[in-house]
Scaffold this motif. Structure first.
Motif, PDB file in Angstrom:
ATOM      1  N   SER A 176     -28.431 -43.897 -54.548  1.00 11.45           N
ATOM      2  CA  SER A 176     -27.844 -43.016 -53.629  1.00 11.45           C
ATOM      3  C   SER A 176     -26.384 -42.501 -53.982  1.00 11.45           C
ATOM      4  O   SER A 176     -25.915 -41.575 -53.471  1.00 11.45           O
ATOM      5  CB  SER A 176     -27.711 -43.949 -52.184  1.00 11.45           C
ATOM      6  N   THR A 205     -25.232 -38.768 -53.987  1.00 18.03           N
ATOM      7  CA  THR A 205     -24.195 -38.249 -53.421  1.00 18.03           C
ATOM      8  C   THR A 205     -23.003 -37.599 -54.112  1.00 18.03           C
ATOM      9  O   THR A 205     -22.474 -36.703 -53.716  1.00 18.03           O
ATOM     10  CB  THR A 205     -23.535 -39.468 -52.400  1.00 18.03           C
ATOM     11  N   THR A 220     -24.886 -32.949 -45.354  1.00 18.67           N
ATOM     12  CA  THR A 220     -25.090 -34.199 -44.536  1.00 18.67           C
ATOM     13  C   THR A 220     -26.610 -34.832 -44.394  1.00 18.67           C
ATOM     14  O   THR A 220     -26.968 -35.752 -44.312  1.00 18.67           O
ATOM     15  CB  THR A 220     -24.690 -33.939 -43.011  1.00 18.67           C
ATOM     16  N   ILE A 235     -27.590 -36.444 -47.517  1.00 23.43           N
ATOM     17  CA  ILE A 235     -26.917 -37.678 -47.737  1.00 23.43           C
ATOM     18  C   ILE A 235     -27.736 -38.781 -46.986  1.00 23.43           C
ATOM     19  O   ILE A 235     -27.813 -40.014 -47.575  1.00 23.43           O
ATOM     20  CB  ILE A 235     -25.345 -37.705 -47.376  1.00 23.43           C
ATOM     21  N   ASN A 282     -29.714 -42.436 -48.584  1.00 18.79           N
ATOM     22  CA  ASN A 282     -29.671 -43.790 -47.991  1.00 18.79           C
ATOM     23  C   ASN A 282     -30.918 -44.410 -47.664  1.00 18.79           C
ATOM     24  O   ASN A 282     -31.258 -45.904 -47.998  1.00 18.79           O
ATOM     25  CB  ASN A 282     -28.731 -43.894 -46.681  1.00 18.79           C
ATOM     26  N   CYS A 327     -20.320 -46.709 -50.913  1.00 15.37           N
ATOM     27  CA  CYS A 327     -19.481 -45.118 -50.701  1.00 15.37           C
ATOM     28  C   CYS A 327     -18.503 -44.970 -51.661  1.00 15.37           C
ATOM     29  O   CYS A 327     -17.885 -43.825 -51.939  1.00 15.37           O
ATOM     30  CB  CYS A 327     -19.087 -45.122 -49.161  1.00 15.37           C
ATOM     31  N   HIS A 380     -20.630 -39.225 -46.008  1.00 15.47           N
ATOM     32  CA  HIS A 380     -21.435 -40.275 -46.766  1.00 15.47           C
ATOM     33  C   HIS A 380     -20.905 -41.589 -46.162  1.00 15.47           C
ATOM     34  O   HIS A 380     -21.500 -42.566 -45.675  1.00 15.47           O
ATOM     35  CB  HIS A 380     -21.324 -40.272 -48.150  1.00 15.47           C
TER      36      HIS A 380
END
Length: 547
Positions: free
Chosen positions: A64, A68, A86, A89, A93, A229, A250
């Motif tokens: 991920s 991202t 958005t 992202i 996940n 993140c 994120h």
């Protein structure tokens, strides 16, 4: 000594696991090259499409964080809006949980046989000469390495389990806040939630209990979602405001979701035993993997209707830059280094940048020809500056293509890169011709050379053909449409025919005394230079034949 051995075995297992994930993701990405490109072209259709794109892409690249980072790069390049980013992202996940699901398979008997895939894949790759077969084989070998790594980690955990002091240490960590922040810290250091989750799954398979059991391990899982993140936040350093906001989105998604689930786990202390343990009895590794998946799916369902709110929150956190000195950082750049990890998208962006420069070069040439026809030498300096800027942008594209090649691009992608290198040279020639035309303008003004309205009209007509040819060549390069090459040949013939006609008429005028002999050098050079531009536009279009 056996515990030292266990530590080394754990490190070896983690290394094999991460190497396997990289092998698997790199080669799956190569296989999905065209699909990835098509996926990211559909981001504007709907929110659900964006989630699907993020899920599938992350399932392919197995990270991920990587997806991202790629999204941050696309936002920085101006290719993707914050709203689109958005949803992607959120999907990323969900996609990242596939690694945990693979890790949970070690609890089943067939996992031991899956380790043989490493040897099978490598052997097939060694004896095959076909690139696609080798790519599939290396992906299979990567999957085998994943199971080898998981097996080594599980073995190490079995040795660790024999030490009561270590077991007591893990059991003593009961504070949910400490477990939560432990997950954040370890994942931030390792920069892979998949690796941390896989270690937790190996511990669960070996019967090592964290805290007092129950929900304890789930607090660590929540922490890993925030720790992952860090990679995207680091990658957004130096990017424009919107790219920074994408990284913040994120973080917001994972932080808010983790807080909600943290409250649920504290309030519902029997959640693990009443749900996951009942649904998947005797499979602690599967229980952890399924919680990781449920967490991200449920958070996406809850937050998807509020994507605009996430965009607004990120705008409040990351303010628009207003300082003059920061202006350059706000300009989108297609040649974003964050996209190098996904070569197919990086090449697409480099192509778009080259097409944009081709438009600029053709416009620069058009301006130069207009200045010549108007006998206006005052515009020469601006045209020369534009020509230099074009050369600078082309140099940047060339450097970017070299960097893409370093990322182990496929043979098909290398062909596109080679073709683009060739296009860069031809586009540069168009800018150089614009520079040449300014010299002819200065010479004509200095020597008082004049051309009849009819001659100027014919030169303008030739330039119009070149403008149309430039647009068509750009379309052929963008769409890789070899069927349209016939139209390019027609344009090329028209340019050649116009050059011959102009020179023939000029010679007639010289013979009749209508033109001064000293104008011949300027006129013939100008017309021949424009004809050369037609040749270079033809070469640009024909590079698609080599791809």
């Amino acid at each position: 000594m056996q515990y030292v051995y266990a530590v080394f075995e754990l490190i070896a297992g983690l290394g094999a696991f991460l190497l396997g994930v990289k092998f698997l993701s790199d080669n799956m990405e190569k296989l999905a090259t065209a699909r990835l490109r098509n996926l990211f072209r559909k981001t504007s259709k709907s929110k659900l499409v964006g989630v699907g794109i993020g899920t599938v892409t992350t399932a392919i690249v197995q990270s991920s964080s990587l997806t991202t980072v790629m999204v941050v790069g696309l936002v920085n390049a101006g290719v993707m809006s914050l709203g689109q980013a958005t949803t992607v992202i959120m999907g990323a996940n969900i996609g990242t949980t596939i690694t945990g699901q693979i890790a949970a398979l070690q609890a089943f008997d067939f996992a031991a046989f899956a380790t043989a895939l490493a040897g099978v894949g490598v052997l097939v790759a060694m004896f095959s000469k076909k690139e696609k077969v080798c790519t599939v084989a290396y992906a299979v070998a990567g999957l085998g390495l994943v199971f080898i790594g998981l097996g080594l980690m599980a073995e190490a955990m079995t040795l660790v389990k024999q030490n009561q002091a270590v077991l007591d240490l893990f059991a003593s960590i009961e504070n949910p806040f400490l477990l939560f922040f432990l997950g954040i810290a370890v994942t931030a250091i390792v920069q892979s939630s998949s690796a941390v989750t896989s270690i937790l799954i190996s511990m669960a398979s070996a019967g090592i209990i964290i805290g007092s059991g129950g929900n304890s391990v789930l607090f660590v899982i929540l922490g890993t979602n925030i720790g992952t993140c860090v990679t995207a936040l680091i990658s957004s350093i130096g990017a424009n405001t919107n790219a920074k906001r994408a990284a913040v989105i994120h973080l917001l998604f994972n932080v808010i979701g983790s807080i909600i689930f943290f409250i649920i786990l504290i309030s519902w202390k029997d959640m693990m035993s009443m749900t996951l343990e009942r649904w998947f009895p005797g499979l602690p590794s599967t229980q952890i993997a399924m919680f990781h998946t449920f967490f991200n799916v449920i958070c996406t369902i809850i937050f998807l209707p509020f994507t605009n709110l996430f965009v607004k929150l990120s705008s409040l956190i990351v303010k628009e830059r207003r300082h003059k000195g920061d202006k350059s950082a706000e300009e989108p750049t297609r040649l974003d280094k964050r996209l190098l990890a996904t070569p197919v998208i990086a090449v697409d962006n480099a192509t778009e940048e080259a097409l944009d420069v081709l438009k600029s070069a053709t416009q620069c040439l058009d301006n130069a020809v207009n200045a010549f026809l108007e006998q206006d030498a005052t515009k020469s300096d601006d045209i020369v500056k534009d020509s230099e800027h074009i050369a600078e942008r082309l140099q940047n594209i060339g450097d970017y293509l070299v960097q893409i090649s370093a990322y182990d691009a496929t043979l098909e992608l290398e062909k596109r890169i080679t073709a683009l290198h060739s296009c860069i040279g031809d586009i540069n020639r168009v800018g150089e011709v614009a520079d040449n035309v300014t010299k002819y303008t200065r010479r004509a003004v200095k020597d008082g050379l004049h051309f009849s309205p009819k001659v100027k009209e014919e030169i303008r007509a030739l330039m119009d053909i070149i403008n149309d040819m430039s647009v068509k060549s750009g379309e052929v390069l963008s769409n890789r449409d070899t069927a349209a090459l016939g139209e390019i040949e027609t344009f090329e013939n028209n340019v050649d025919g116009k050059r011959k006609e102009l020179i023939k008429d000029h010679i007639k005028r010289l013979g009749s005394g209508e033109c001064r002999p000293e104008s011949s050098g300027v006129f013939i050079n100008l017309v021949c230079n424009l004809e050369r531009v037609g040749d270079h536009l033809n070469y640009i279009a024909h590079t698609v034949e080599s791809v």
